[in-house]
Motif scaffolding. Sequence first.
Motif, PDB file in Angstrom:
ATOM      1  N   LEU A 109      10.735  17.693 -18.397  1.00 54.39           N
ATOM      2  CA  LEU A 109       9.561  16.837 -18.330  1.00 54.39           C
ATOM      3  C   LEU A 109       9.567  16.115 -16.994  1.00 54.39           C
ATOM      4  O   LEU A 109      10.583  15.544 -16.603  1.00 54.39           O
ATOM      5  N   THR A 110       8.445  16.147 -16.290  1.00 48.00           N
ATOM      6  CA  THR A 110       8.310  15.402 -15.037  1.00 48.00           C
ATOM      7  C   THR A 110       7.526  14.132 -15.322  1.00 48.00           C
ATOM      8  O   THR A 110       6.419  14.187 -15.859  1.00 48.00           O
ATOM      9  N   LEU A 111       8.119  12.998 -14.982  1.00 45.91           N
ATOM     10  CA  LEU A 111       7.479  11.687 -15.145  1.00 45.91           C
ATOM     11  C   LEU A 111       7.133  11.117 -13.782  1.00 45.91           C
ATOM     12  O   LEU A 111       7.926  11.224 -12.844  1.00 45.91           O
ATOM     13  N   THR A 112       5.975  10.479 -13.698  1.00 48.84           N
ATOM     14  CA  THR A 112       5.561   9.785 -12.479  1.00 48.84           C
ATOM     15  C   THR A 112       5.222   8.348 -12.868  1.00 48.84           C
ATOM     16  O   THR A 112       4.467   8.124 -13.818  1.00 48.84           O
ATOM     17  N   LEU A 113       5.793   7.390 -12.140  1.00 49.04           N
ATOM     18  CA  LEU A 113       5.573   5.981 -12.439  1.00 49.04           C
ATOM     19  C   LEU A 113       5.178   5.257 -11.157  1.00 49.04           C
ATOM     20  O   LEU A 113       5.799   5.471 -10.108  1.00 49.04           O
ATOM     21  N   ALA A 114       4.143   4.416 -11.247  1.00 55.82           N
ATOM     22  CA  ALA A 114       3.689   3.630 -10.095  1.00 55.82           C
ATOM     23  C   ALA A 114       3.900   2.147 -10.386  1.00 55.82           C
ATOM     24  O   ALA A 114       3.556   1.660 -11.466  1.00 55.82           O
ATOM     25  N   ASN A 115       4.473   1.424  -9.420  1.00 56.95           N
ATOM     26  CA  ASN A 115       4.668  -0.017  -9.529  1.00 56.95           C
ATOM     27  C   ASN A 115       3.435  -0.682  -8.919  1.00 56.95           C
ATOM     28  O   ASN A 115       3.246  -0.682  -7.706  1.00 56.95           O
ATOM     29  N   ASN A 116       2.586  -1.252  -9.768  1.00 60.57           N
ATOM     30  CA  ASN A 116       1.349  -1.898  -9.299  1.00 60.57           C
ATOM     31  C   ASN A 116       1.544  -3.376  -8.988  1.00 60.57           C
ATOM     32  O   ASN A 116       0.590  -4.068  -8.649  1.00 60.57           O
ATOM     33  N   SER A 117       2.790  -3.872  -9.100  1.00 58.37           N
ATOM     34  CA  SER A 117       3.038  -5.301  -8.911  1.00 58.37           C
ATOM     35  C   SER A 117       3.632  -5.577  -7.531  1.00 58.37           C
ATOM     36  O   SER A 117       4.004  -4.667  -6.804  1.00 58.37           O
ATOM     37  N   MET A 161      14.236   3.918 -15.126  1.00 49.13           N
ATOM     38  CA  MET A 161      13.854   4.170 -13.730  1.00 49.13           C
ATOM     39  C   MET A 161      14.094   2.863 -12.987  1.00 49.13           C
ATOM     40  O   MET A 161      13.377   1.887 -13.188  1.00 49.13           O
ATOM     41  N   ARG A 162      15.124   2.851 -12.105  1.00 47.49           N
ATOM     42  CA  ARG A 162      15.596   1.606 -11.491  1.00 47.49           C
ATOM     43  C   ARG A 162      15.049   1.389 -10.085  1.00 47.49           C
ATOM     44  O   ARG A 162      14.815   2.333  -9.338  1.00 47.49           O
ATOM     45  N   ASP A 163      14.920   0.095  -9.770  1.00 47.37           N
ATOM     46  CA  ASP A 163      14.649  -0.377  -8.403  1.00 47.37           C
ATOM     47  C   ASP A 163      13.445   0.285  -7.757  1.00 47.37           C
ATOM     48  O   ASP A 163      13.525   0.861  -6.667  1.00 47.37           O
ATOM     49  N   ILE A 164      12.302   0.145  -8.391  1.00 48.79           N
ATOM     50  CA  ILE A 164      11.057   0.679  -7.837  1.00 48.79           C
ATOM     51  C   ILE A 164      10.385  -0.460  -7.072  1.00 48.79           C
ATOM     52  O   ILE A 164      10.088  -1.522  -7.628  1.00 48.79           O
ATOM     53  N   ARG A 165      10.189  -0.238  -5.791  1.00 48.91           N
ATOM     54  CA  ARG A 165       9.650  -1.285  -4.916  1.00 48.91           C
ATOM     55  C   ARG A 165       8.151  -1.511  -5.137  1.00 48.91           C
ATOM     56  O   ARG A 165       7.469  -0.648  -5.683  1.00 48.91           O
ATOM     57  N   PRO A 166       7.632  -2.659  -4.700  1.00 47.66           N
ATOM     58  CA  PRO A 166       6.205  -2.954  -4.868  1.00 47.66           C
ATOM     59  C   PRO A 166       5.330  -1.861  -4.231  1.00 47.66           C
ATOM     60  O   PRO A 166       5.587  -1.430  -3.109  1.00 47.66           O
TER      61      PRO A 166
END
Length: 190
Positions: free
Chosen positions: A122-130, A156-161
Motif C-alpha cells: 500500500l502506498t500512502l501519501t500524507l501532506a502536512n497542512n500546518s 510517519m515521523r517528523d513531517i515538516r510544515p
Amino acid sequence: MVMGAAGAAYAQNCADIADPAARLICYDRLGAPRPKAAPPPAPAPRLPDPATVGKDQVPVPPEDRAFDPGAQHVAPNNLGLVVPPLRRVGIVPVRSGPGSSVPVVSLDATSLRPVPGDRWMLTLTLANNSARDISARVLCTFRNGNRHVGDVAVLMRDIRPGEKVATDVAGPPVTDFVDSTPCRVLSPLE
C-alpha cells in the motif's frame, strides 16, 4: 390480390393444417404472407459447479479451481505498528490553523498492489497542512469486500510544515485476497 373475409377464413384454415409442407402450400395458393415462426426458447443458463465442471465430465481438483474471493475466510492479521522510511514528494500550502476548516494533515492511500509471492503493498501519501512539524499515526484496514483481512498502524515521523511525503507499507500475504484498504488518521486529527 385482395383477400376478403372468405380469404381470411381460408388463411385461418391454413393455420389449422398440421403438416408443415401442406400448410405452406395452402399459404402459397392464397398469396398471403406466411406466419413467422416463433424463435425457439433460449435454454436456461446453467451455473457451473466447480466440483463437477471439468473436461470429459472429470471434476477439476481443488488446486486447479478458480479462486472465489467471496468464499475466502481468513483470521484477521494484525500487522502491528510500523515506522517506514518516508519519501519527500512535494510541498503543499500551509493553510491549517486556528479558525481554519483545513485539516492539519491530508491523507491519500494512492495504490494497492500485490507483490507476487510476497505481500500486498500500500502506498500512502500524507501532506502536512500546518505550520509546525508533526508526526502522524495512521490506521489502515485491509479488506475483502466487507470482510476484515488485517490492519496495520503506520507512524510517519517528523513531517515538516507544508511537506508532502509518501511511503510504502506491507500488508497481508498475497494468498489472502484484498480489494480495498481504507485508512484513517489517528493523530494528529485530520
